[in-house]
Design an enzyme around this catalytic site. Structure first.
Site, PDB file in Angstrom:
ATOM      1  NE  ARG A  34      -4.317  -1.481   1.675  1.00 48.87           N
ATOM      2  CZ  ARG A  34      -5.079  -2.137   2.533  1.00 48.87           C
ATOM      3  NH1 ARG A  34      -4.790  -2.124   3.817  1.00 48.87           N
ATOM      4  NH2 ARG A  34      -6.136  -2.791   2.126  1.00 48.87           N
ATOM      5  CE  LYS A  65     -22.511 -12.417   6.868  1.00 48.89           C
ATOM      6  NZ  LYS A  65     -22.340 -11.094   7.493  1.00 48.89           N
ATOM      7  N   GLY A  74      -9.935  -6.915  -1.676  1.00 44.90           N
ATOM      8  CA  GLY A  74     -10.184  -7.822  -0.562  1.00 44.90           C
ATOM      9  C   GLY A  74      -9.868  -9.259  -0.925  1.00 44.90           C
ATOM     10  N   GLY A 122     -14.494  -2.980  -0.218  1.00 45.68           N
ATOM     11  CA  GLY A 122     -15.782  -2.324   0.044  1.00 45.68           C
ATOM     12  C   GLY A 122     -16.076  -1.226  -0.961  1.00 45.68           C
TER      13      GLY A 122
HETATM   14  P1  AMP Z   1     -16.889 -12.196   1.034  1.00 43.29           P
HETATM   15  O1  AMP Z   1     -16.150 -11.356   2.022  1.00 43.29           O
HETATM   16  O2  AMP Z   1     -18.350 -12.215   1.202  1.00 43.29           O
HETATM   17  O3  AMP Z   1     -16.450 -11.898  -0.407  1.00 43.29           O
HETATM   18  O4  AMP Z   1     -16.467 -13.705   1.347  1.00 43.29           O
HETATM   19  C1  AMP Z   1     -15.188 -14.207   1.157  1.00 43.29           C
HETATM   20  C2  AMP Z   1     -15.090 -15.482   1.908  1.00 43.29           C
HETATM   21  O5  AMP Z   1     -16.068 -16.378   1.446  1.00 43.29           O
HETATM   22  C3  AMP Z   1     -13.766 -16.183   1.739  1.00 43.29           C
HETATM   23  O6  AMP Z   1     -13.107 -16.207   2.969  1.00 43.29           O
HETATM   24  C4  AMP Z   1     -14.150 -17.590   1.308  1.00 43.29           C
HETATM   25  O7  AMP Z   1     -13.436 -18.603   1.994  1.00 43.29           O
HETATM   26  C5  AMP Z   1     -15.599 -17.668   1.691  1.00 43.29           C
HETATM   27  N1  AMP Z   1     -16.333 -18.652   0.887  1.00 43.29           N
HETATM   28  C6  AMP Z   1     -16.504 -18.666  -0.435  1.00 43.29           C
HETATM   29  N2  AMP Z   1     -17.221 -19.738  -0.805  1.00 43.29           N
HETATM   30  C7  AMP Z   1     -17.506 -20.436   0.309  1.00 43.29           C
HETATM   31  C8  AMP Z   1     -18.230 -21.631   0.573  1.00 43.29           C
HETATM   32  N3  AMP Z   1     -18.793 -22.333  -0.409  1.00 43.29           N
HETATM   33  N4  AMP Z   1     -18.335 -22.018   1.863  1.00 43.29           N
HETATM   34  C9  AMP Z   1     -17.774 -21.308   2.849  1.00 43.29           C
HETATM   35  N5  AMP Z   1     -17.077 -20.174   2.664  1.00 43.29           N
HETATM   36  C10 AMP Z   1     -16.947 -19.742   1.402  1.00 43.29           C
END
Ligand code: AMP
Length: 405
Positions: free
Chosen positions: A37, A207, A362, A385
């Site tokens: 960064r 999520k 991220g 974000g």
């Molecule tokens: P996000 O911050 O919502 O983009 O989520 C990223 C996280 O989602 C990462 O740490 C991944 O390990 C997790 N992830 C992605 N697919 C899965 C899955 N099928 N089951 C559990 N965790 C997941």
């Protein structure tokens, strides 16, 4: 949205108050583990110095309590790294007046700054007023400069004092974007506003709730929407399919159904995984099962399966424009990284075939890095974000206060 940039203003003899993102990882001894960064901010820093400007740098680091100085969150180690990186231009090093960004020592340092010199002020978040967007704190910070430059894309969606209140307080003096911010906005703006078709969006991650607004915004705009990651299981459950013990947001099933209805009435194709790499639990020791459409009880879907990966990669290879936010599986744990890796490689191929590929920050940026192809994307965002906000079609509060070109 073309922003005025630091290159557009005469900085000679003027104090440029530049908001940077020096939120770097530190080891327990306070040594900077990764200076990515800091290096990312260098082009605009060097540009100001080489044109005879005076530079006052402000940043946050971590999440201190906001009740004053805490050594664990001090920017002192960053000042040392920055001094080394600028040694050719600035043999005397970066001035770091210590402990507080708005005390007398800070004002004395910024008030007596000479042309071509740099002051780095202490962590903004030692004051609760930073994250609260306090206007009095913003005015105190504004006193350190004659013009403002936002070179911190990753915090541009936050209405913090240094992002929004400071430029407001400094107007009508110039308030411009640094090269990092200008580049981020140009790539994402180009992808979303003038996509070469087929235009493909990939969303994944843990999520669905975090991505609902982005999904709604992309429907009708993109030709194909590929959905993987745990968020796919909320869609599958909404469609009545078996999801075993996969991560599902039960309170979002109606939202998932609404998204499916919106897609049905639009020109967008929604592609969900048709098979899944499952584990008993999220562990590299877990037994592994490749399931077709239905995931049996006792198993959790942790990656898109081989048939889904083949479908996703072929869509991506044919794409003119791809935007990607969210990994397609639990890529940090083997063997659940394969789908995400292969899609990352397909994006690299798409870039090399002339496509525009833009990867959100991220976790997605880490996944692309792990796959060894981050240098083969058109653009990898530095802000998770903030880049998601752009996918949502929202404006970033930290850019609203900047001058237009
Ligand atoms: P996000 O911050 O919502 O983009 O989520 C990223 C996280 O989602 C990462 O740490 C991944 O390990 C997790 N992830 C992605 N697919 C899965 C899955 N099928 N089951 C559990 N965790 C997941």
């Amino acid at each position: 949205m073309a922003l005025k940039t630091i290159e557009d203003v005469d900085v000679r003899g003027r104090r440029v108050l530049m908001r940077v993102d020096f939120n770097v990882p530190l080891d327990p001894d306070g040594v900077v583990i990764d200076d990515f960064r800091i290096r990312a901010a260098l082009p605009s820093i060097r540009s100001v110095l080489s044109r005879g400007g005076r530079l006052v740098l402000i940043s946050h680091l971590g999440r201190p309590k906001g009740t004053g100085y805490e050594q664990a969150f001090s920017l002192a180690p960053v000042a040392a790294v920055l001094s080394e990186l600028l040694a050719d231009l600035l043999p005397e090093g970066v001035v770091f007046p210590g402990n507080d960004c708005i005390d007398e020592a800070a004002s004395a340092a910024t008030g007596s700054l000479e042309d071509g010199r740099v002051v780095l002020l202490e962590n903004l978040r030692f004051h609760a007023g930073e994250t609260a967007g306090d206007t009095v704190f913003a005015e105190q910070l504004a006193g350190h400069g004659d013009l403002y430059c936002n070179n911190a894309f990753g915090t541009s969606h936050r209405p913090h004092a240094s992002m929004y209140g400071v430029p407001l307080a400094m107007k009508p003096n110039p308030c411009v974007a640094g090269s990092l911010v200008a580049e981020e906005v140009a790539f994402m703006g180009d992808a979303l506003e003038h996509p070469t078709r087929p235009f493909v969006a990939i969303t994944g991650g843990a999520k669905v709730s975090d991505k609902l607004t982005a999904l709604r915004n992309l429907i009708g705009k993109v030709d194909t929407l590929l959905v993987g990651g745990a968020m796919a299981y909320t869609f599958m459950k909404a469609l009545g399919q078996g999801v075993g013990s996969s991560l599902v947001e039960d309170d979002r099933l109606d939202d998932a159904r609404e998204i499916i209805r919106l897609v049905d009435g639009s020109a967008t194709d929604l592609v969900l995984p048709v098979d899944h790499v499952c584990g008993r639990e999220l562990s590299d020791q877990s037994p592994v099962l490749v399931a077709d459409q239905e995931i049996p009880d006792g198993w959790m879907g942790l990656d898109i399966g081989p048939a889904s990966t083949a479908r996703f990669t072929s869509v991506v290879r044919e794409a003119g424009t791809v935007v990607w936010n969210g990994p397609l599986g639990a890529f940090e744990t083997r063997p659940f990284d394969v789908g995400t890796r292969q899609v990352a490689v397909a994006l690299a191929a798409s870039t090399e075939a002339g496509g525009l590929t833009v990867v959100g920050g991220g976790d997605t940026a880490s996944a692309v890095e792990l796959a060894g192809v981050s240098g083969r994307m058109s653009h990898v965002s530095t802000g998770g974000g903030a880049s998601l906000k752009l996918l949502e079609g929202a404006s970033l509060v930290g850019l609203e206060a900047l001058d237009r070109a």
